[in-house]
Design a protein around this motif. Sequence first.
Motif, PDB file in Angstrom:
ATOM      1  N   THR A 297       0.872  -1.339  -0.146  1.00  0.00           N
ATOM      2  CA  THR A 297      -0.025   0.084   0.023  1.00  0.00           C
ATOM      3  C   THR A 297       0.824   1.307   0.171  1.00  0.00           C
ATOM      4  OG1 THR A 297      -0.084   0.218   2.418  1.00  0.00           O
ATOM      5  CG2 THR A 297      -1.840  -1.174   1.177  1.00  0.00           C
ATOM      6  N   GLY A 298       2.243   1.109   0.102  1.00  0.00           N
ATOM      7  CA  GLY A 298       2.866   2.135   0.216  1.00  0.00           C
ATOM      8  C   GLY A 298       3.480   2.734   1.423  1.00  0.00           C
ATOM      9  N   SER A 299       2.724   2.251   2.627  1.00  0.00           N
ATOM     10  CA  SER A 299       2.845   2.666   4.051  1.00  0.00           C
ATOM     11  C   SER A 299       4.308   2.039   4.327  1.00  0.00           C
ATOM     12  CB  SER A 299       1.661   2.137   4.852  1.00  0.00           C
ATOM     13  OG  SER A 299       1.932   0.764   4.977  1.00  0.00           O
ATOM     14  N   GLN A 300       4.915   3.039   5.292  1.00  0.00           N
ATOM     15  CA  GLN A 300       6.434   2.653   5.732  1.00  0.00           C
ATOM     16  C   GLN A 300       6.444   2.817   7.403  1.00  0.00           C
ATOM     17  OE1 GLN A 300       9.477   4.653   3.555  1.00  0.00           O
ATOM     18  NE2 GLN A 300       7.869   5.586   2.098  1.00  0.00           N
ATOM     19  N   GLU A 301       7.209   2.049   7.735  1.00  0.00           N
ATOM     20  CA  GLU A 301       7.564   2.194   9.257  1.00  0.00           C
ATOM     21  C   GLU A 301       9.036   2.147   9.320  1.00  0.00           C
ATOM     22  OE1 GLU A 301       5.516   2.630  11.667  1.00  0.00           O
ATOM     23  OE2 GLU A 301       3.853   2.455  10.898  1.00  0.00           O
ATOM     24  N   PRO A 302       9.690   2.663  10.221  1.00  0.00           N
ATOM     25  CA  PRO A 302       8.869   3.586  11.338  1.00  0.00           C
ATOM     26  C   PRO A 302       8.613   5.065  10.947  1.00  0.00           C
ATOM     27  CG  PRO A 302      11.373   3.657  11.686  1.00  0.00           C
ATOM     28  CD  PRO A 302      11.004   2.647  10.351  1.00  0.00           C
ATOM     29  N   GLY A 303       8.779   5.616   9.580  1.00  0.00           N
ATOM     30  CA  GLY A 303       8.250   6.715   9.241  1.00  0.00           C
ATOM     31  C   GLY A 303       8.057   6.933   7.825  1.00  0.00           C
ATOM     32  N   GLU A 304       8.118   8.052   7.345  1.00  0.00           N
ATOM     33  CA  GLU A 304       7.782   8.363   5.807  1.00  0.00           C
ATOM     34  C   GLU A 304       8.971   8.916   5.140  1.00  0.00           C
ATOM     35  OE1 GLU A 304       5.224   7.345   4.209  1.00  0.00           O
ATOM     36  OE2 GLU A 304       3.870   6.669   5.971  1.00  0.00           O
ATOM     37  N   THR A 306      12.514   9.411   2.678  1.00  0.00           N
ATOM     38  CA  THR A 306      14.010   8.745   2.827  1.00  0.00           C
ATOM     39  C   THR A 306      14.345   8.874   4.060  1.00  0.00           C
ATOM     40  OG1 THR A 306      14.851  10.831   2.422  1.00  0.00           O
ATOM     41  CG2 THR A 306      14.399   9.465   0.595  1.00  0.00           C
ATOM     42  N   ALA A 307      13.830   9.471   5.091  1.00  0.00           N
ATOM     43  CA  ALA A 307      14.004   9.617   6.306  1.00  0.00           C
ATOM     44  C   ALA A 307      13.540   8.409   7.376  1.00  0.00           C
ATOM     45  CB  ALA A 307      13.990  10.840   7.193  1.00  0.00           C
ATOM     46  N   SER A 308      12.951   7.489   6.845  1.00  0.00           N
ATOM     47  CA  SER A 308      12.183   6.543   7.386  1.00  0.00           C
ATOM     48  C   SER A 308      12.937   5.410   7.960  1.00  0.00           C
ATOM     49  CB  SER A 308      10.936   6.058   6.490  1.00  0.00           C
ATOM     50  OG  SER A 308      11.188   5.239   5.496  1.00  0.00           O
ATOM     51  N   PHE A 309      14.269   5.427   7.901  1.00  0.00           N
ATOM     52  CA  PHE A 309      14.980   4.115   8.247  1.00  0.00           C
ATOM     53  C   PHE A 309      15.242   4.303   9.763  1.00  0.00           C
ATOM     54  CE2 PHE A 309      15.812   4.116   3.865  1.00  0.00           C
ATOM     55  CZ  PHE A 309      15.862   2.904   3.499  1.00  0.00           C
ATOM     56  N   GLY A 310      14.866   3.270  10.488  1.00  0.00           N
ATOM     57  CA  GLY A 310      15.421   3.293  11.897  1.00  0.00           C
ATOM     58  C   GLY A 310      16.466   2.461  12.158  1.00  0.00           C
ATOM     59  N   GLY A 311      17.059   2.580  13.302  1.00  0.00           N
ATOM     60  CA  GLY A 311      18.365   1.825  13.571  1.00  0.00           C
ATOM     61  C   GLY A 311      18.749   2.133  14.803  1.00  0.00           C
ATOM     62  N   ALA A 312      19.998   1.870  15.220  1.00  0.00           N
ATOM     63  CA  ALA A 312      20.547   1.931  16.410  1.00  0.00           C
ATOM     64  C   ALA A 312      20.771   3.419  16.895  1.00  0.00           C
ATOM     65  CB  ALA A 312      22.024   1.160  16.643  1.00  0.00           C
ATOM     66  N   GLY A 313      20.897   4.173  15.792  1.00  0.00           N
ATOM     67  CA  GLY A 313      20.835   5.720  16.100  1.00  0.00           C
ATOM     68  C   GLY A 313      19.829   6.165  16.772  1.00  0.00           C
ATOM     69  N   ALA A 314      18.469   5.825  16.273  1.00  0.00           N
ATOM     70  CA  ALA A 314      17.487   6.103  16.993  1.00  0.00           C
ATOM     71  C   ALA A 314      16.962   5.155  18.190  1.00  0.00           C
ATOM     72  CB  ALA A 314      16.125   6.061  15.919  1.00  0.00           C
ATOM     73  N   GLY A 315      17.770   4.040  18.730  1.00  0.00           N
ATOM     74  CA  GLY A 315      17.418   3.152  19.354  1.00  0.00           C
ATOM     75  C   GLY A 315      17.059   1.994  18.848  1.00  0.00           C
ATOM     76  N   ALA A 317      16.147  -1.014  20.081  1.00  0.00           N
ATOM     77  CA  ALA A 317      15.227  -1.587  20.877  1.00  0.00           C
ATOM     78  C   ALA A 317      13.904  -1.071  20.511  1.00  0.00           C
ATOM     79  CB  ALA A 317      15.349  -1.669  22.454  1.00  0.00           C
ATOM     80  N   GLU A 318      14.022   0.531  20.504  1.00  0.00           N
ATOM     81  CA  GLU A 318      12.640   1.099  20.328  1.00  0.00           C
ATOM     82  C   GLU A 318      12.291   0.778  18.877  1.00  0.00           C
ATOM     83  OE1 GLU A 318      14.612   2.791  23.597  1.00  0.00           O
ATOM     84  OE2 GLU A 318      15.315   2.413  21.800  1.00  0.00           O
ATOM     85  N   ALA A 319      13.113   0.823  17.853  1.00  0.00           N
ATOM     86  CA  ALA A 319      12.742   0.662  16.405  1.00  0.00           C
ATOM     87  C   ALA A 319      12.351  -0.754  16.210  1.00  0.00           C
ATOM     88  CB  ALA A 319      14.050   0.908  15.659  1.00  0.00           C
ATOM     89  N   ALA A 320      12.873  -1.693  16.976  1.00  0.00           N
ATOM     90  CA  ALA A 320      12.364  -3.129  16.781  1.00  0.00           C
ATOM     91  C   ALA A 320      10.929  -3.398  17.203  1.00  0.00           C
ATOM     92  CB  ALA A 320      13.249  -4.124  17.541  1.00  0.00           C
TER      93      ALA A 320
END
Length: 462
Positions: A297-304, A306-315, A317-320
Amino acid sequence: MEPGGRTARGPAGLRVALAGLTTRGRSFLAAGIAAGVCAYVLGQEDLLRVGLLLAALPLLCAVAVHRTRHRVTSSRRLSPARVPAAAEARVRLRVDNVSRMPTGLLMLQDRVPYVLGPRPRFVLDRIEPGGRREVSYRVRSDLRGRYPLGPLELRLADPFGMCELTRSFAAHDTLTVVPRVEPLPPVRLGGGTQGYGDGRRRSMAVAGEDDVLPRGYRYGDDLRRVHWRSTARHGELMVRREEQPRRSRCTVLLDTRRIAYRGAGPGSAFEWSVSGAASVLTHMLERGFSVRLLTDTGSQEPGEGTASFGGAGAGTAEAAGLLMDTLAVIGHSDGAGLSRARDALRQGGEGLLVAFLGALDEEQARIVARMRHRAGGAVAFVPEDADDADAGGAGGADDPGDPGGGGRVGPPVGGAPAPSAAERVLREAGWTVVRAPRGVAMATVWERAERERVGAAGGGDR
């Protein structure tokens, strides 16, 4: 009595108490009235006394229960609040008597959805003033989702069992059942073997001194990092920022189209894909990748964007946790194609692309094939059970090597799997396509993807 400290009073509360008469209490009341009528007709005074006793006993019990002024509070604790499918969670209930009077016999019942098991019931003996009681029970679900627990119901009864009142606490909790996550072996599928691999790019420009982004001097900074040109420009001591490695990226595409899968339940092809996506996302996060979840459907997690990538920089455990919560409630979509996912990848599709696909016709396969243009590597996992699903769309001509017809990705009936027309389209575009038989572990197909990628590269395939 109302849990939480408020006591029902007045005629309305008494009517509630009378409505709480049990079958035993109603039977005693009916027998007493019948005995009184018979005593009046027959003129038997002894029978009238018996009738009055039978009728008065349930009424006195109702009044006693009504006038009981206990104040009790409750609390619930989940351990853990987020649990994988088919795993157990423990629920602990605590009841405190905050009044100055001891309670009578209390019966507790917690409301739980039927998929978590039967409703737990407990009988608590007398609780002294200021005392507490703790009970616990276990819940388990093979189906992922978010399940409400509560409210807790408290039943107060008299010693004779004539009257029973039920009160409900307002508080409730939520148990999140996430997909099962399988540990995956470290393999190289493209996009970097580690989140900070040898081929990483720097987030800071290194073309020249003018590209340096300085910051203000902090106590303890090395004076050799002082940037004198910026210091003269800003009038304060400025130092060069340390170059930070850019994290390798991984996008997991999950095909949720209803028409692309068949069957339902924990063993269905769709549930296997959801569990596989959860395993890959967790595996990549643990290895230092920046990850995102993308659906058809085009929906993305954790955001929208090109900045929607989550990783250790954002935590990590929180991203997972955010990704697992999303996968816990994800369901089928009513879409017929994957064009929205392709459009989302155009805005930022670099890095490794891992797709969990349902049944595809040639038209949808061409859309998926074009998703790889900006990806460092592309791997597609296709559950074999999804082959009989109606993929919809404008299918191509029937392929003699594809018994499923319509050029869809899927296995033939019997014998070694022969590539379908849709699979050939993906392979020609540089995709590594792996079919997942029913019941196979994700770790097995994960390793098979690496072998097929190496084999395709050795055979001159892209």
